[in-house]
Design a protein around this motif. Sequence first.
Motif, short mmCIF file in Angstrom:
data_model
loop_
_atom_site.label_atom_id
_atom_site.label_comp_id
_atom_site.label_asym_id
_atom_site.label_seq_id
_atom_site.Cartn_x
_atom_site.Cartn_y
_atom_site.Cartn_z
N GLY A 130 0.81 -1.21 0.00
CA GLY A 130 0.00 0.00 0.00
C GLY A 130 0.85 1.26 0.00
O GLY A 130 2.08 1.22 -0.02
N THR A 131 0.17 2.40 0.04
CA THR A 131 0.84 3.70 -0.09
C THR A 131 0.80 4.53 1.19
O THR A 131 1.23 5.67 1.19
N VAL A 132 0.28 3.96 2.27
CA VAL A 132 0.16 4.69 3.54
C VAL A 132 1.35 4.33 4.43
O VAL A 132 1.64 3.15 4.61
N ASN A 133 2.01 5.35 4.97
CA ASN A 133 3.10 5.03 5.90
C ASN A 133 2.49 4.64 7.25
O ASN A 133 1.36 5.00 7.58
N PHE A 134 3.26 3.90 8.04
CA PHE A 134 2.70 3.31 9.25
C PHE A 134 2.33 4.35 10.30
O PHE A 134 1.31 4.20 10.97
N VAL A 135 3.11 5.39 10.45
CA VAL A 135 2.81 6.40 11.47
C VAL A 135 1.48 7.08 11.17
O VAL A 135 0.66 7.31 12.07
N ASP A 136 1.22 7.39 9.89
CA ASP A 136 -0.07 7.98 9.53
C ASP A 136 -1.21 7.01 9.83
O ASP A 136 -2.25 7.40 10.36
N TYR A 137 -1.01 5.75 9.48
CA TYR A 137 -2.03 4.73 9.78
C TYR A 137 -2.28 4.64 11.28
O TYR A 137 -3.42 4.63 11.74
N LEU A 138 -1.22 4.61 12.06
CA LEU A 138 -1.34 4.48 13.51
C LEU A 138 -2.06 5.68 14.12
O LEU A 138 -2.90 5.50 15.01
N ASN A 139 -1.77 6.86 13.65
CA ASN A 139 -2.44 8.05 14.16
C ASN A 139 -3.95 7.99 13.91
O ASN A 139 -4.74 8.35 14.78
N LYS A 140 -4.35 7.51 12.73
CA LYS A 140 -5.78 7.35 12.44
C LYS A 140 -6.40 6.26 13.31
O LYS A 140 -7.52 6.40 13.80
N LEU A 141 -5.67 5.19 13.50
CA LEU A 141 -6.14 4.08 14.33
C LEU A 141 -6.39 4.53 15.77
O LEU A 141 -7.43 4.22 16.36
N LYS A 142 -5.47 5.30 16.32
CA LYS A 142 -5.60 5.77 17.71
C LYS A 142 -6.79 6.70 17.89
O LYS A 142 -7.32 6.81 19.01
N LYS A 143 -7.25 7.34 16.84
CA LYS A 143 -8.38 8.27 16.93
C LYS A 143 -9.73 7.56 16.90
O LYS A 143 -10.76 8.17 17.19
N LYS A 144 -9.74 6.27 16.57
CA LYS A 144 -10.99 5.53 16.55
C LYS A 144 -11.53 5.40 17.96
O LYS A 144 -10.79 5.06 18.89
N LYS A 145 -12.80 5.66 18.11
CA LYS A 145 -13.44 5.65 19.43
C LYS A 145 -13.24 4.31 20.14
O LYS A 145 -13.03 4.27 21.36
N ILE A 146 -13.28 3.24 19.42
CA ILE A 146 -13.17 1.92 20.03
C ILE A 146 -11.83 1.72 20.74
O ILE A 146 -11.71 0.91 21.65
N PHE A 147 -10.81 2.47 20.33
CA PHE A 147 -9.49 2.35 20.94
C PHE A 147 -9.20 3.47 21.94
O PHE A 147 -8.08 3.58 22.43
N SER A 148 -10.20 4.26 22.27
CA SER A 148 -9.98 5.42 23.12
C SER A 148 -9.56 5.05 24.55
O SER A 148 -8.93 5.85 25.23
N ASP A 149 -9.88 3.85 24.98
CA ASP A 149 -9.49 3.43 26.34
C ASP A 149 -8.20 2.60 26.33
O ASP A 149 -7.92 1.86 27.26
#
Length: 141
Positions: free
Chosen positions: A24-43
């Motif tokens: 893919g074309t997404v770097n991991f840090v960008d992916y991780l930042n989006k992942l951390k913003k998901k409500k399900i991972f807020s805790d």
Amino acid sequence: MKKISIINGPNLNLLGKREPELYGTVNFVDYLNKLKKKKIFSDMDITYYQSNHEGKIIDILHAIGFQSDGIVLNAGAYTHTSLGIADAIKSISAPVIEVHISNIHSRESFRKKSFLSSVCQGTIFGFGLKSYELGIFSFFS
């Protein structure tokens, strides 16, 4: 708050640039930042480590392996070669989920052998970067 650690191995620092047709074309840090913003991972407290060096990955496992509630590990090529990483996983108390971005069974024959799978709680592969998210979900129970 659950402590989840993600560890990436060699060449995964090049995600987004390396073989984009495969990874893919997404770097991991960008992916991780989006992942951390998901409500399900807020805790969750999600930390990230990356190293191209086998010994450093072992050192990271030793350092976090008794504090983390779970570790998502993509050891890259070390998956197929490292008894040292396998022994480190066996030595720690945190459960480890092995992940891979690509379907390792549809690639070169040497990628079908994992020294890590037998010492990990589970293995997730072939779902692109979503493999990491699925790995984190496994710690919800």
